[in-house]
Write an enzyme that holds these catalytic residues in place. Structure first.
Site, PDB file in Angstrom:
ATOM      1  N   GLU A  49      -6.490  -4.139  12.107  1.00  0.00           N
ATOM      2  CA  GLU A  49      -6.202  -4.917  10.898  1.00  0.00           C
ATOM      3  C   GLU A  49      -7.223  -6.034  10.699  1.00  0.00           C
ATOM      4  O   GLU A  49      -7.579  -6.342   9.558  1.00  0.00           O
ATOM      5  CB  GLU A  49      -4.785  -5.490  10.976  1.00  0.00           C
ATOM      6  CG  GLU A  49      -3.692  -4.468  11.220  1.00  0.00           C
ATOM      7  CD  GLU A  49      -3.739  -3.271  10.279  1.00  0.00           C
ATOM      8  OE1 GLU A  49      -4.094  -3.444   9.098  1.00  0.00           O
ATOM      9  OE2 GLU A  49      -3.419  -2.157  10.730  1.00  0.00           O
ATOM     10  N   HIS A  69     -10.239  -4.716   9.023  1.00  0.00           N
ATOM     11  CA  HIS A  69      -9.999  -4.508   7.594  1.00  0.00           C
ATOM     12  C   HIS A  69     -10.296  -5.756   6.760  1.00  0.00           C
ATOM     13  O   HIS A  69     -10.501  -5.642   5.543  1.00  0.00           O
ATOM     14  CB  HIS A  69      -8.542  -4.119   7.361  1.00  0.00           C
ATOM     15  CG  HIS A  69      -8.270  -2.651   7.414  1.00  0.00           C
ATOM     16  ND1 HIS A  69      -9.040  -1.724   6.748  1.00  0.00           N
ATOM     17  CD2 HIS A  69      -7.270  -1.953   8.028  1.00  0.00           C
ATOM     18  CE1 HIS A  69      -8.524  -0.512   6.958  1.00  0.00           C
ATOM     19  NE2 HIS A  69      -7.472  -0.621   7.734  1.00  0.00           N
ATOM     20  N   GLU A  76       0.850  -1.194   0.000  1.00  0.00           N
ATOM     21  CA  GLU A  76       0.000   0.000   0.000  1.00  0.00           C
ATOM     22  C   GLU A  76       0.886   1.245   0.000  1.00  0.00           C
ATOM     23  O   GLU A  76       1.799   1.366   0.813  1.00  0.00           O
ATOM     24  CB  GLU A  76      -0.901   0.012   1.241  1.00  0.00           C
ATOM     25  CG  GLU A  76      -1.965   1.084   1.170  1.00  0.00           C
ATOM     26  CD  GLU A  76      -2.912   1.054   2.371  1.00  0.00           C
ATOM     27  OE1 GLU A  76      -4.114   1.279   2.186  1.00  0.00           O
ATOM     28  OE2 GLU A  76      -2.442   0.776   3.491  1.00  0.00           O
ATOM     29  N   GLY A 106       2.273   0.918  11.452  1.00  0.00           N
ATOM     30  CA  GLY A 106       1.972   0.052  12.584  1.00  0.00           C
ATOM     31  C   GLY A 106       1.726  -1.366  12.125  1.00  0.00           C
ATOM     32  O   GLY A 106       2.207  -2.324  12.731  1.00  0.00           O
ATOM     33  N   ALA A 107       0.955  -1.490  11.036  1.00  0.00           N
ATOM     34  CA  ALA A 107       0.625  -2.811  10.498  1.00  0.00           C
ATOM     35  C   ALA A 107      -0.011  -2.624   9.132  1.00  0.00           C
ATOM     36  O   ALA A 107      -0.283  -1.499   8.701  1.00  0.00           O
ATOM     37  CB  ALA A 107      -0.321  -3.556  11.442  1.00  0.00           C
ATOM     38  N   MET A 108      -0.271  -3.738   8.439  1.00  0.00           N
ATOM     39  CA  MET A 108      -0.873  -3.694   7.111  1.00  0.00           C
ATOM     40  C   MET A 108      -1.831  -4.861   6.944  1.00  0.00           C
ATOM     41  O   MET A 108      -1.499  -5.999   7.265  1.00  0.00           O
ATOM     42  CB  MET A 108       0.218  -3.738   6.036  1.00  0.00           C
ATOM     43  CG  MET A 108      -0.304  -3.782   4.623  1.00  0.00           C
ATOM     44  SD  MET A 108      -1.272  -2.301   4.207  1.00  0.00           S
ATOM     45  CE  MET A 108      -2.288  -2.931   2.874  1.00  0.00           C
ATOM     46  N   GLU A 109      -3.002  -4.550   6.379  1.00  0.00           N
ATOM     47  CA  GLU A 109      -4.121  -5.478   6.349  1.00  0.00           C
ATOM     48  C   GLU A 109      -4.108  -6.451   5.184  1.00  0.00           C
ATOM     49  O   GLU A 109      -5.152  -6.763   4.602  1.00  0.00           O
ATOM     50  CB  GLU A 109      -5.438  -4.687   6.323  1.00  0.00           C
ATOM     51  CG  GLU A 109      -5.707  -3.867   5.051  1.00  0.00           C
ATOM     52  CD  GLU A 109      -5.258  -2.431   5.123  1.00  0.00           C
ATOM     53  OE1 GLU A 109      -5.801  -1.607   4.372  1.00  0.00           O
ATOM     54  OE2 GLU A 109      -4.359  -2.126   5.936  1.00  0.00           O
ATOM     55  N   ASN A 110      -2.962  -6.989   4.802  1.00  0.00           N
ATOM     56  CA  ASN A 110      -2.939  -7.994   3.743  1.00  0.00           C
ATOM     57  C   ASN A 110      -3.949  -9.100   4.056  1.00  0.00           C
ATOM     58  O   ASN A 110      -4.011  -9.590   5.184  1.00  0.00           O
ATOM     59  CB  ASN A 110      -1.549  -8.612   3.627  1.00  0.00           C
ATOM     60  CG  ASN A 110      -0.454  -7.564   3.610  1.00  0.00           C
ATOM     61  OD1 ASN A 110      -0.466  -6.652   2.803  1.00  0.00           O
ATOM     62  ND2 ASN A 110       0.495  -7.700   4.528  1.00  0.00           N
ATOM     63  N   GLU A 126      -9.740   3.510   6.613  1.00  0.00           N
ATOM     64  CA  GLU A 126      -8.978   3.564   7.857  1.00  0.00           C
ATOM     65  C   GLU A 126      -9.844   3.965   9.049  1.00  0.00           C
ATOM     66  O   GLU A 126      -9.665   3.459  10.160  1.00  0.00           O
ATOM     67  CB  GLU A 126      -7.806   4.528   7.708  1.00  0.00           C
ATOM     68  CG  GLU A 126      -6.811   4.130   6.625  1.00  0.00           C
ATOM     69  CD  GLU A 126      -6.213   2.749   6.846  1.00  0.00           C
ATOM     70  OE1 GLU A 126      -6.279   2.236   7.977  1.00  0.00           O
ATOM     71  OE2 GLU A 126      -5.693   2.167   5.881  1.00  0.00           O
TER      72      GLU A 126
END
Length: 859
Positions: free
Chosen positions: A300, A303, A131, A265-269, A322
C-alpha cells in the site's frame, strides 16, 4: 444504461467532454450510531470543452435524491436520477457548478461507507472502501480514475469520535471536521474513517523531511496493537521507496487504519490506508503472518507513488497498478537494509506464483493487460493474473532490462506524470529510454497473450557423466477449453543452477549459476558442455521468469530423496512448487505427493513453505486422491501431523503450525479426545499455548465431527465476546454435520441478506466441509436454483462470496460437471457470473483428472 455499470466508451466520452476541478463534500454522520441513512451534499466544479448544450451524467448510488442544482437551475430528481446516474442536460461551455443533496446509506457489505458495531463496546465504527466504483455510494462523483480533482470534506460526527481522511486531521468545531482540500487525486482513493478509534502517532524524518505517521484500530484491539513493529516496517518502506523512486512522499501525512470486516487485505487511499484488522494479531501467529502483514503494508505504501501520484487512465491497467506494488513491496522486503525478511522471494515463489499458475490454467485465463470493457469486467479481474502473474512478469521485466535501469525509468515516469494519468506505454517508453531494450515485442508476447510456458532441460552425457549437449526446450501448451487466444512462445530471462551434495554438510549447494535469454522452442546452453553433470539441474533458478519448470529424470530422482537438503530456501520452494503443480496437472499422484512432502517437510526451515505444504497436502488428499484411498491417506497424514506436533521445538512457529494442521484433520476418537483434553487443560504439550485463536481452531474441528453442540459453541463465544469470536462461532455452527445445521447456515446466507460480509464469509467457510459430502449433496441442485438470483440481487462483494463459496466443489463427479454445463447452457448468466461458475467447474474437472491419475498409481 441499466443498473450500476459503466462502459469504457462512456468513460472516454465523458473524459473528452469534462475536466473536473474540485469537489466539496458535506456529510452528516451524527446519527451513525443508529445507522440507516445519512445526508450527503456534494458541490462539484467542472469545465466543459464543448459548446453550450452538451449533455453528460454524474454517478450516485443512493436511496433518495432531494436536490439537484446545475448552474443555479433546479432539476427534478425524479426526472434526472435513475440507474445510479444523474443526467446533466444543457451544460455550459467552460465552468459548471453542480450541487446534489441526497440520502446515502450505510452498508454492512464492505462497499461504500461500511458501518460496524463492536460487540465489546457497542460503538459504531465506519470506514469507506471505494475501489472500484463505490465513492458514488457516499457522494455524487464522476466515477472514473482519469477525472482527477481536489476533494474537500466536511464531516459532522458524534461527540468524542475521530474523523480521518486523506488530508491531515483538523481540530473539530462543535463536532464538525473541516478538512483542507486534497491534491488532485482520483475518486476511488479518497477516504473517510470515522468512529471512536484508538490511535498511536509517530513521524518519519530524514534530511529535513517530516511526515506524520498514525496507526489506528478499535479500542478493543488496542492491547494487541504492536505499533512499534508496524512503524518499523513503514519507515523501512519510506527509506527504500524514496531512494528507488527518487521522488519524495507526495502527501502530507501517512495514516494506517486497521478496520473491521474489510473485504480485501488493504486499500491504498491517499495518505489514509485502510487495512483488515485481522492483521492486529490477538494470539500467537507464525513469522509467515508477520511477513504477510509487512508485504501488505509495503504494497500500500508503494501505491502512494504508483497508483495515487500517477494513476491509470482506465481499469485495463489495473494489473500494472497492483503488480508494481506487489513487485516493489517484495523487493523492499528482500533488499532493504535491516529487513527481517531477506527471503521474501521464497515466499513470492511459494505463494504468489502458485496462485498465478493456478489462475493461468483456468478457462477464464486472460492476457495480463485484459480487455476491460466496463465495470463488471474489472470487478472480477482482481485475480491471480492481475496480481500474481503481473508481478511475476514484472520481475521478469526487471531481469530483462536490469534493476538499475528499471528504477531509473520509474524515476523518470514519476517526474513526468506526477498527479496525472497514464497508460502502460508511458512506463514502457521510459524503460526503453533507460535500458536501451526494445520492449514492443516483449510487451506483445507477455502482456497481450494468455497462458503459460513450460521449460524443460534436454541434455546428453557421456559414460563418465560429462555433459555433451544441453538445451532448454520451451513449450506453449494449449490454452484451457473456453479460453481465448493462442499458445505463445515468449522470451525468458532465466538462470540455470547447478547443484551438488556437499558431503561435509549434507546440503545441496549451488556450484554454478548461468544466466541467459531463452527464446523460441530450443535454446542451446553451451556453458554446460564439458562439465561434470551435477546432481540437480534447476531451470529458472532464482525464479526470474514466469514459467512452469520441469526437472530432468535424474534431477527429479535426486530431488525426491533430497528436496529438504537444499542449502537455500528459494530452490527448495521452486522444487516444492513444481511438485505441487505436477500434482494439480495429474502428472504426480496425490499419494506420491504426500510421500514426497512427508520425506522432506521435516527439514524445511521456512515456516511459510511449511504452512503452504500443509494446506496443499490436505487439499490433495481431499480433492485429488482416489476416493477409495482417501481415508487411508488422511490417516497417514493425520498421524504425521501429530508426530511433528509432538516433536517440534516447544513454543516454536513450527509447533504452532503443526498444531493447526493437526486440528484441521484430527479424525480418530483418540485424536479428537486429545483436542478435547487440550481445550480443557487436562492434557498439555510443552510450549503449546492454547490461546484464543487456537482454541477456536480446535472447537471448529470438534463441531465439524459432531462433538460440539450449539450450547458448547455458545459457551466458547461467551469466553470471546468479540467480533472475531462472533465469526468463529458462526463458522463452528455451520460446520456441524447435521442436516439442521446445514439448513440453518444455508438459510442465513441464501434466503436472507442480513448478514454482514465478514459473518457471511465465516458461515460459508463452516458450511463447506470436505468430509461432509453426503450431507452437503442436496445443496448442489439448490445452488443452481438460486445462484442467478443471488448475483442479480446482492451487491458484488456479497454475491461473489456466495457464488464462489457455495459452488459444490467437494462433489467431485461427472454429475457436478453435467449440472454445471446444463445451468450454463440454460440460465443465460452475465459474463461475470459465467466466469466465476466456469472457474469453479474447472476445479472439479481438474480434481477428477487427478483422482483418476491417483487411482492408476495405486493399481
Amino acid at each position: 444504461m441499466p443498473g450500476t455499470n459503466l462502459t469504457r466508451e462512456e468513460a472516454q466520452q465523458r473524459a473528452q467532454l469534462l475536466a473536473v476541478d474540485s469537489y466539496e463534500i458535506e456529510l452528516d454522520l451524527s446519527g451513525a450510531q443508529e445507522g440507516g441513512t445519512y445526508r450527503s451534499v456534494t458541490t462539484v466544479r467542472f469545465d466543459v470543452t464543448a459548446g453550450n448544450g452538451a449533455e453528460s451524467f454524474i454517478d450516485l448510488v443512493a436511496p433518495a435524491v432531494h436536490e439537484v442544482t446545475l448552474n443555479g437551475d433546479s432539476l427534478d430528481p425524479a426526472e434526472v436520477f435513475a440507474d445510479s446516474r444523474i443526467a446533466l442536460p444543457g451544460l455550459l461551455q467552460g465552468r459548471n457548478i453542480l450541487r446534489v443533496v441526497a440520502d446515502c446509506a450505510y452498508t454492512n457489505t464492505g462497499e461504500g461507507l461500511h458501518r460496524f458495531v463492536d460487540p465489546v463496546d457497542d460503538q459504531a465504527y465506519l470506514y469507506t472502501q471505494f475501489e472500484v466504483p463505490d465513492a458514488r455510494r457516499v457522494f455524487a462523483s464522476f466515477e472514473q480514475p482519469d477525472l482527477k480533482a481536489t476533494f474537500q470534506f466536511t464531516v459532522k460526527a458524534p461527540e468524542g469520535w475521530t474523523v480521518i481522511s486523506n488530508s491531515p486531521t483538523p481540530e473539530p468545531q462543535d463536532n464538525v471536521w473541516v478538512f483542507e482540500p486534497t491534491p488532485r487525486i482520483s475518486t476511488y482513493i479518497t477516504a473517510l474513517i470515522v468512529g471512536p478509534y484508538h490511535s498511536v502517532h509517530s513521524v518519519y524524518e530524514k534530511d529535513g523531511q517530516s511526515v506524520p505517521l498514525g496507526i489506528y484500530c478499535r479500542p478493543s484491539l488496542a492491547e494487541y496493537l504492536d505499533s512499534d513493529a508496524i512503524f518499523e516496517v513503514t519507515r523501512q518502506g519510506f527509506e527504500w521507496f524514496q531512494e528507488k523512486f527518487d521522488y519524495a512522499y507526495p502527501f502530507e501525512k501517512y495514516d494506517q487504519l486497521f478496520v473491521p470486516e474489510f473485504n480485501a487485505g488493504a486499500m491504498e487511499n491517499a495518505g489514509a490506508v485502510t487495512i483488515r484488522d485481522q492483521y492486529v494479531f490477538r494470539s500467537k501467529v507464525t513469522d509467515a503472518a508477520y511477513e504477510m502483514r509487512a508485504e501488505t503494508i509495503l504494497h500500500e505504501l508503494a501505491h502512494m507513488w504508483f497508483g495515487d501520484l500517477v494513476t491509470m487512465e482506465w481499469w485495463n491497467d489495473l494489473w500494472l497498478n497492483e503488480s508494481f506494488a506487489t513487485y516493489t513491496s517484495i523487493a523492499c522486503q528482500a533488499h532493504a537494509p535491516g529487513s527481517r525478511w531477506p527471503h521474501a522471494w521464497t515466499t513470492f515463489a511459494n505463494s504468489m506464483k502458485t496462485w498465478a499458475y493456478r489462475q493461468d490454467q483456468l478457462p477464464s485465463t486472460h492476457p495480463i493487460m485484459a480487455e476491460i470493457r466496463d465495470l463488471d469486467d474489472v470487478l472480477v479481474n482482481f485475480d491471480g493474473i492481475t496480481y500474481a502473474k503481473g508481478a511475476s512478469v514484472l520481475k521478469q521485466l526487471v531481469a530483462y532490462v536490469g534493476m538499475d535501469e528499471f528504477f531509473r525509468g520509474v524515476q523518470a515516469y514519476f517526474k513526468r506524470h506526477a498527479f496525472g494519468n497514464t497508460r502502460l506505454s508511458d512506463l514502457l517508453g521510459a524503460l526503453e529510454e533507460t535500458s536501451g531494450r526494445d520492449l514492443k515485442t516483449w510487451s506483445e508476447k507477455w502482456l497481450q497473450t494468455a497462458g503459460i510456458n513450460v521449460l524443460r532441460p534436454e541434455l546428453e552425457t557421456a559414460a563418465d557423466g560429462v555433459v555433451t549437449s544441453f538445451g532448454i526446450r520451451q513449450e506453449a501448451p494449449a490454452l484451457p477449453a473456453g479460453a481465448k487466444g493462442e499458445p505463445t512462445l515468449r522470451p525468458h530471462r532465466i538462470a540455470v543452477g547447478l547443484y551438488d551434495l556437499d558431503e561435509a554438510s549434507g546440503k545441496l549447494v549451488r556450484r554454478e549459476r548461468i544466466e541467459l535469454d531463452v527464446d523460441g522452442e530450443l535454446t542451446a546452453v553451451p556453458q554446460l558442455v564439458g562439465q561434470q553433470r551435477p546432481a540437480v539441474i534447476l531451470l529458472n533458478d532464482d525464479d526470474l521468469s514466469y514459467a512452469k519448470v520441469r526437472l530432468d529424470e535424474q534431477s527429479l530422482a535426486f530431488v525426491t530423496e533430497h528436496l529438504g537438503d537444499f542449502e537455500s530456501s528459494l530452490p527448495r520452494a521452486l522444487c516444492w512448487a513444481s511438485a505441487w503443480d505436477m500434482t494439480r496437472d495429474a502428472e504426480l499422484a496425490a499419494r506420491d505427493y504426500l510421500s514426497l512432502v512427508l520425506s522432506g517437510i521435516g527439514k524445511e526451515s521456512d515456516i511459510g513453505v511449511v504452512q503452504s505444504l500443509q494446506r496443499q497436502v490436505k487439499l490433495a488428499i481431499d480433492l485429488y486422491a482416489d476416493p477409495a484411498a482417501r481415508e487411508a491417506l488422511l490417516a497417514r497424514w493425520t498421524d504425521a501431523t501429530l508426530a511433528h506436533l509432538r516433536a517440534a521445538a516447544p513454543g516454536s512457529d513450527h509447533q504452532l503450525a503443526w498444531a493447526r494442521a493437526f486440528a484441521a484433520t484430527a479424525r480418530t476418537p483418540e485424536q479428537l479426545d486429545l483436542l478435547d483434553a487440550l481445550l480443557d487443560g487436562s492434557q498439555t504439550i510443552e510450549g503449546l499455548v492454547v490461546d484464543t485463536e487456537l482454541r477456536w481452531a480446535f472447537v471448529q474441528r470438534l463441531a465439524a465431527v459432531g462433538r460440539f453442540d450449539e450450547a458448547e459453541i455458545a459457551g466458547e463465544y461467551e469466553r470471546d465476546r468479540t467480533a472475531a469470536g462472533e465469526r468463529h462461532a458462526a463458522t463452528a455452527r455451520a460446520a456441524r454435520p447435521t442436516p439442521e445445521a446445514k439448513a440453518d447456515a444455508w438459510a442465513s446466507v441464501v434466503d436472507s441478506d442480513k448478514l454482514p460480509n465478514a459473518v457471511q464469509e465465516a458461515v460459508i467457510g463452516g458450511f463447506v466441509q470436505t468430509d461432509q459430502r453426503e450431507v452437503l449433496a442436496p445443496y448442489a441442485d439448490r445452488y443452481f436454483e438460486v445462484v442467478k438470483d443471488i448475483w442479480q440481487s446482492r451487491s458484488h462483494e456479497m454475491a461473489q462470496q456466495i457464488v464462489v463459496g457455495l459452488y459444490p466443489t467437494v462433489q467431485v463427479s461427472q454429475e457436478t460437471l453435467d449440472k454445471t454445463d446444463a445451468w450454463l447452457d440454460s440460465a443465460e448468466p452475465s459474463a461475470a457470473l459465467r466466469r466465476l461458475v466456469s472457474e469453479s467447474r474447472a476445479g472439479v474437472e481438474r480434481a477428477l483428472r487427478a483422482q483418476r491419475a491417483d487411482a492408476a498409481a495405486g493399481e
